[in-house]
Motif scaffolding. Sequence first.
Motif: not given
Length: 53
Positions: A23-31
């Motif tokens: 998992i390279a990046v996690t974001l609070p919102h996918w937009a």
Amino acid sequence: MRWLPLCINLLLLLRTIGHVRRIAVTLPHWANAPRLIQGMDLILTVARVSMSL
């Protein structure tokens, strides 16, 4: 957590063919994700309900 067995199966499948999920990046919102991964060799995974918005 219906997705948990699928995730475990994916991890086992990847391991049997010699790959590791990273998992390279996690974001609070996918937009914002499509712009972030544009031009990269990353895969975007989002929930199905998010795509119907």
